[in-house]
Design a protein around this motif. Structure first.
Motif, PDB file in Angstrom:
ATOM      1  N   GLY A  51       5.934   2.230  24.540  1.00  0.00           N
ATOM      2  CA  GLY A  51       6.862   3.324  24.261  1.00  0.00           C
ATOM      3  C   GLY A  51       6.901   4.384  25.325  1.00  0.00           C
ATOM      4  N   PHE A  52       5.757   4.946  25.662  1.00  0.00           N
ATOM      5  CA  PHE A  52       5.814   6.033  26.640  1.00  0.00           C
ATOM      6  C   PHE A  52       6.043   5.520  28.050  1.00  0.00           C
ATOM      7  N   THR A  53       5.706   4.240  28.283  1.00  0.00           N
ATOM      8  CA  THR A  53       5.966   3.671  29.604  1.00  0.00           C
ATOM      9  C   THR A  53       7.462   3.504  29.835  1.00  0.00           C
ATOM     10  N   LYS A  54       8.174   3.186  28.768  1.00  0.00           N
ATOM     11  CA  LYS A  54       9.627   3.077  28.903  1.00  0.00           C
ATOM     12  C   LYS A  54      10.209   4.428  29.330  1.00  0.00           C
ATOM     13  N   ILE A  55       9.691   5.500  28.764  1.00  0.00           N
ATOM     14  CA  ILE A  55      10.130   6.841  29.150  1.00  0.00           C
ATOM     15  C   ILE A  55       9.840   7.052  30.637  1.00  0.00           C
ATOM     16  N   TYR A  56       8.665   6.644  31.056  1.00  0.00           N
ATOM     17  CA  TYR A  56       8.283   6.786  32.460  1.00  0.00           C
ATOM     18  C   TYR A  56       9.264   6.051  33.364  1.00  0.00           C
ATOM     19  N   ILE A  57       9.606   4.843  32.996  1.00  0.00           N
ATOM     20  CA  ILE A  57      10.557   4.066  33.785  1.00  0.00           C
ATOM     21  C   ILE A  57      11.871   4.826  33.905  1.00  0.00           C
ATOM     22  N   GLY A  58      12.300   5.392  32.810  1.00  0.00           N
ATOM     23  CA  GLY A  58      13.530   6.183  32.824  1.00  0.00           C
ATOM     24  C   GLY A  58      13.435   7.352  33.781  1.00  0.00           C
ATOM     25  N   GLU A  59      12.303   8.040  33.743  1.00  0.00           N
ATOM     26  CA  GLU A  59      12.118   9.184  34.629  1.00  0.00           C
ATOM     27  C   GLU A  59      12.152   8.752  36.086  1.00  0.00           C
ATOM     28  N   ILE A  60      11.499   7.654  36.389  1.00  0.00           N
ATOM     29  CA  ILE A  60      11.451   7.181  37.776  1.00  0.00           C
ATOM     30  C   ILE A  60      12.828   6.737  38.242  1.00  0.00           C
ATOM     31  N   VAL A  61      13.522   5.949  37.415  1.00  0.00           N
ATOM     32  CA  VAL A  61      14.837   5.447  37.811  1.00  0.00           C
ATOM     33  C   VAL A  61      15.820   6.601  37.992  1.00  0.00           C
ATOM     34  N   GLU A  62      15.809   7.535  37.056  1.00  0.00           N
ATOM     35  CA  GLU A  62      16.730   8.675  37.180  1.00  0.00           C
ATOM     36  C   GLU A  62      16.420   9.503  38.416  1.00  0.00           C
ATOM     37  N   SER A  63      15.146   9.709  38.668  1.00  0.00           N
ATOM     38  CA  SER A  63      14.749  10.440  39.866  1.00  0.00           C
ATOM     39  C   SER A  63      15.190   9.689  41.117  1.00  0.00           C
ATOM     40  N   ALA A  64      15.018   8.371  41.104  1.00  0.00           N
ATOM     41  CA  ALA A  64      15.426   7.544  42.248  1.00  0.00           C
ATOM     42  C   ALA A  64      16.928   7.651  42.489  1.00  0.00           C
ATOM     43  N   LEU A  65      17.693   7.724  41.414  1.00  0.00           N
ATOM     44  CA  LEU A  65      19.141   7.865  41.557  1.00  0.00           C
ATOM     45  C   LEU A  65      19.494   9.209  42.206  1.00  0.00           C
ATOM     46  N   ASP A  66      18.777  10.253  41.808  1.00  0.00           N
ATOM     47  CA  ASP A  66      18.997  11.566  42.420  1.00  0.00           C
ATOM     48  C   ASP A  66      18.670  11.513  43.909  1.00  0.00           C
ATOM     49  N   ILE A  67      17.569  10.874  44.221  1.00  0.00           N
ATOM     50  CA  ILE A  67      17.137  10.758  45.618  1.00  0.00           C
ATOM     51  C   ILE A  67      18.167   9.991  46.425  1.00  0.00           C
ATOM     52  N   GLN A  68      18.670   8.934  45.843  1.00  0.00           N
ATOM     53  CA  GLN A  68      19.694   8.132  46.524  1.00  0.00           C
ATOM     54  C   GLN A  68      20.896   9.012  46.873  1.00  0.00           C
ATOM     55  N   GLU A  69      21.261   9.863  45.921  1.00  0.00           N
ATOM     56  CA  GLU A  69      22.385  10.749  46.152  1.00  0.00           C
ATOM     57  C   GLU A  69      22.056  11.767  47.245  1.00  0.00           C
ATOM     58  N   GLU A  70      20.836  12.312  47.199  1.00  0.00           N
ATOM     59  CA  GLU A  70      20.405  13.257  48.233  1.00  0.00           C
ATOM     60  C   GLU A  70      20.485  12.631  49.609  1.00  0.00           C
ATOM     61  N   TRP A  71      20.180  11.348  49.677  1.00  0.00           N
ATOM     62  CA  TRP A  71      20.170  10.651  50.965  1.00  0.00           C
ATOM     63  C   TRP A  71      21.546  10.093  51.310  1.00  0.00           C
TER      64      TRP A  71
END
Lengths: 145, 101
Positions: free
Chosen positions: A66-86
């Motif tokens: 359960g909480f790992t799924k949340i973690y995955i979401g946080e990482i993927v969303e953060s990665a998407l933001d980073i992609q946009e920054e770059w």
């Protein structure tokens, strides 16, 4: 805001239903992937059993998944933001994900329980983050090593 | 955990076809995360001079992470509701056979 609110708020449920009704087929498909995606309990158990040297319970496995799924979401969303920054597009790359993990570690210093003694900030910014079984000395750094 | 990781990447906003190498990297990242969390929970149990890991150990390890802690609380409530519903179902006489009497 407790669990009770989430379960019983009729207004929220109705608003959500309205949202889902407006989904495009692509949005619906992605939403289903989000809802249904779950780490396999078997894999979680195997890994946790190995790390903890015991046979964890069903509940513990459920909770970890359960909480790992949340973690995955946080990482993927953060990665998407980073992609946009770059200024990049397309599927996420390993670099996006690794940068996301870096930022996660910096942000959560102290948030996830490695400082059992409630230490203060870490020395230096990016030391690769709290590793497994890290810093019993908490914010005092490497005092007891 | 590969297939799920791929599905969740899409679910959380990635391309419908995530890169294979990215899936592999995220799988590693997830594994590391679970290992770290297990270590944290184990420390809590050790502090309580206990060997057997409990859900509470993870809750304590997550105490400063509201989002994940909230999800754990939610899961515990939901699984209790499911367990209670099952118990009710088992205790109640079968509605179909009752009507047939």
């Amino acid at each position: 805001m407790g669990v009770d609110d989430g379960a019983g708020d009729a207004e929220e449920k109705e608003a959500f239903r309205m949202l889902v009704d407006q989904f495009t087929p692509e949005q619906m498909h992605r939403y289903e992937a989000f809802r249904r995606g779950n780490l396999q309990k078997g894999s979680v158990k195997k890994l946790a059993n190995q790390v903890l040297n015991q046979s964890i319970t069903q509940s513990v496995a459920t909770v970890i998944a359960g909480f790992t799924k949340i973690y995955i979401g946080e990482i993927v969303e953060s990665a998407l933001d980073i992609q946009e920054e770059w200024n990049q597009t397309g599927p996420l790359t390993p670099d996006h994900l690794r940068e996301a993990v870096k930022r996660y570690r910096v942000e959560s210093q102290g948030a996830v329980g490695s400082h059992v003694n409630g230490g203060g900030g870490m020395i230096g910014g990016d030391t690769g983050g709290p590793g497994p079984g890290a810093s019993f000395g908490g914010g005092l750094g490497r005092m007891f090593r | 955990m590969f297939l799920t990781v791929r599905t969740l990447m899409y679910g959380f906003g990635d391309d419908p076809n995530p890169l294979n190498e990215s899936v592999a990297v995220l799988d590693e990242i997830v594994t590391d995360f679970i290992v770290d969390m297990c270590h944290d929970a184990a420390k809590v149990a050790t502090h309580a001079r206990r060997n057997k890991i409990k859900v509470d150990d993870f809750k304590f390890a997550l105490r400063r992470d509201q989002r994940k802690l909230g999800r754990v609380e939610e899961l515990l409530v939901l699984s209790k509701e499911i367990a209670d519903a099952r118990k009710q179902f088992d205790d109640k006489p079968d509605a179909v056979t009752e009507d047939a009497k």
